[in-house]
Design an enzyme around this catalytic site. Structure first.
Site, short mmCIF file in Angstrom:
data_model
loop_
_atom_site.label_atom_id
_atom_site.label_comp_id
_atom_site.label_asym_id
_atom_site.label_seq_id
_atom_site.Cartn_x
_atom_site.Cartn_y
_atom_site.Cartn_z
NE ARG A 38 46.49 14.08 40.33
CZ ARG A 38 45.19 14.32 40.15
NH1 ARG A 38 44.80 15.50 39.77
NH2 ARG A 38 44.32 13.38 40.36
NE ARG A 42 44.77 19.02 34.66
CZ ARG A 42 43.52 18.98 35.13
NH1 ARG A 42 42.52 19.20 34.32
NH2 ARG A 42 43.29 18.74 36.40
CG ASP A 87 43.97 8.45 37.54
OD1 ASP A 87 44.24 9.65 37.67
OD2 ASP A 87 42.92 7.95 37.98
CE1 TYR A 165 36.51 9.81 41.25
CE2 TYR A 165 37.98 8.78 42.82
CZ TYR A 165 37.53 9.90 42.16
OH TYR A 165 38.11 11.12 42.41
#
Ligand code: CP3
Length: 378
Positions: A38, A42, A87, A165
């Site tokens: 990552r 963010r 992703d 998921y």
């Protein structure tokens, strides 16, 4: 016309820093290469700015933006590898499922798989060039824009993690809906895992054709499986992926690329993973370097595994933790990384301190393999 040329997967600039690829293949390196899971994320203000207000999966489908986000951390830190911004959930989308990213919450499948009949909603065959061509374009573009500075890593979610998921529909602490399938619908679970495996193999081969120089498979939800379920529902598919990707690359006369498997919280499976045709085994922070080396021997290189929360510590303390980590892993057959992805509230300066400490301490230490390290410390 001129613009189009940049998207072609050919004539890539020569690679200047091969330390990551060398370490991944067990070859000698002069220092320990480092990257962060990552790393495009963010915690970087420039990431927030580029992503501002844009739908997450639309961003994933826009090669120019994926390329920009991939390059951002490299402008700040002397990282030894780039990982393409994308992703793992693009595969369920390619199979025909709707997935959205809810800001501040995470992924959401409005219509998750509930019963076995729901498998009929999935495409039986996926042409990855059609459904996931946008990832390949992003990889090719980024490989050109990197100008050979560092290698580019492609990735995929592993079958079991994607299955969780698709059934849970969002994050879950127990994975009980997905695990119910493993006990109630054994055959259907294998059918789903097989379908995912086939798509993942094509997807990863496609990524290499597009310019990826290494591949990482994320089995992020290994932890909710015990050893027996891992052996039945995860490991065989992980093995098939590495074997088939390598086989297909060979059949098409393409250079092999190092493959990394990261099974988070799967320390019970480290020995098996080190015998699974992967070149590198990624580690989370819940396993000590020495135990990991003992279980994986000299069969694979290791990658990891500082607790991402250690980046909340003062910079000097980060340096000390990094030094100890490198001393324990040894400087060879080792790629420094975190034990999981960076969190959004981590100070970028502390990420810089981590990267710098890896380079500094590994250059100071004598080149030593794990065995050498043990002998030296006796
Ligand atoms: O590592 C990188 O810098 C490359 C990009 C990357 C992303 N996701 C971008 C992303 C990679 C390698 C992933 C993998 C991924 N995605 C995993 C496996 C790794 C892991 O964390 O275990 C998983 C489980 C996902 C699914 C996913 N995507 C979740 C659970 C979330 C929400 C949690 C969160 O961090 O917000 C995402 C969103 C996501 N994927 C973001 C990023 C940068 C943040 C959302 C945003 O930018 O709006």
């Amino acid at each position: 016309m001129e613009r189009q040329k940049h998207f072609l997967p050919q004539d890539f600039p020569a690679l200047k820093n091969d330390s990551f690829l060398r370490a991944a293949q067990g070859q000698k390196t002069h220092y320990v290469p480092v990257w962060c899971m990552r790393q495009a994320g963010r915690y970087l203000p420039e990431f927030q700015e580029t992503r501002a207000g844009q739908d997450f999966f639309l961003t994933c489908r826009t090669p120019e933006i994926c390329c920009e986000l991939t390059l951002q951390p490299l402008r700040r830190f002397p990282l030894d590898a780039a990982i393409i911004f994308s992703d793992i959930l693009v595969i369920p989308q390619a199979l025909g499922m709707e997935v959205t990213m809810v800001p501040g919450k995470g992924p959401l499948f409005p219509e998750p798989l509930k019963e076995v009949e729901d498998l009929l909603r999935l495409r039986k065959k996926v042409d990855v060039n059609v459904e996931l061509g946008y990832v390949f374009s992003a990889i090719t573009l980024t490989r050109h824009r990197l100008e050979g500075s560092v290698p580019l890593i492609g990735f995929s979610g592993a079958p079991w993690t994607l299955m969780t998921y698709m059934i849970e529909g969002s994050g879950s602490s127990t994975m009980s809906k997905a695990k119910r399938w493993l006990y109630q619908h054994v055959d259907a679970s294998h059918r789903l895992l097989r379908l995912l495996t086939d798509v993942i193999v094509d997807y990863m081969v496609g990524q290499v054709k597009a310019g990826a120089q290494a591949l990482q498979v994320f089995e992020s939800h290994a932890g909710c499986l015990g050893p027996a379920q891992f052996a039945e529902f995860s490991l065989p598919y992980l093995r098939e992926i590495s074997r088939k990707v390598k086989e297909q690359l060979k059949n098409e006369s393409l250079e092999p690329v190092p493959m990394i498997v990261f099974a988070k919280d799967g320390h019970y499976a480290l020995e098996d993973l080190s015998r699974s045709d992967y070149d590198v085994v990624g580690l989370d922070w819940t396993i000590s370097p020495l135990t990991a080396r003992e279980q994986t021997g000299n069969r694979v290189a290791l990658q990891g595994n500082m607790d991402p929360c250690a980046l909340y510590a003062p910079k000097e303390r980060i340096g000390e933790i990094v030094k100890k980590m490198i001393e324990e892993f040894g400087t060879q057959g080792y790629i420094a990384n975190l034990g999981h992805g960076l969190y959004p509230d981590i100070d970028p300066e502390h990420v810089g301190a981590f990267v710098e400490a890896v380079h500094k301490h590994s250059r100071n230490l004598k080149e030593q393999t794990w065995t050498g390290h043990l002998e030296n410390s006796l």
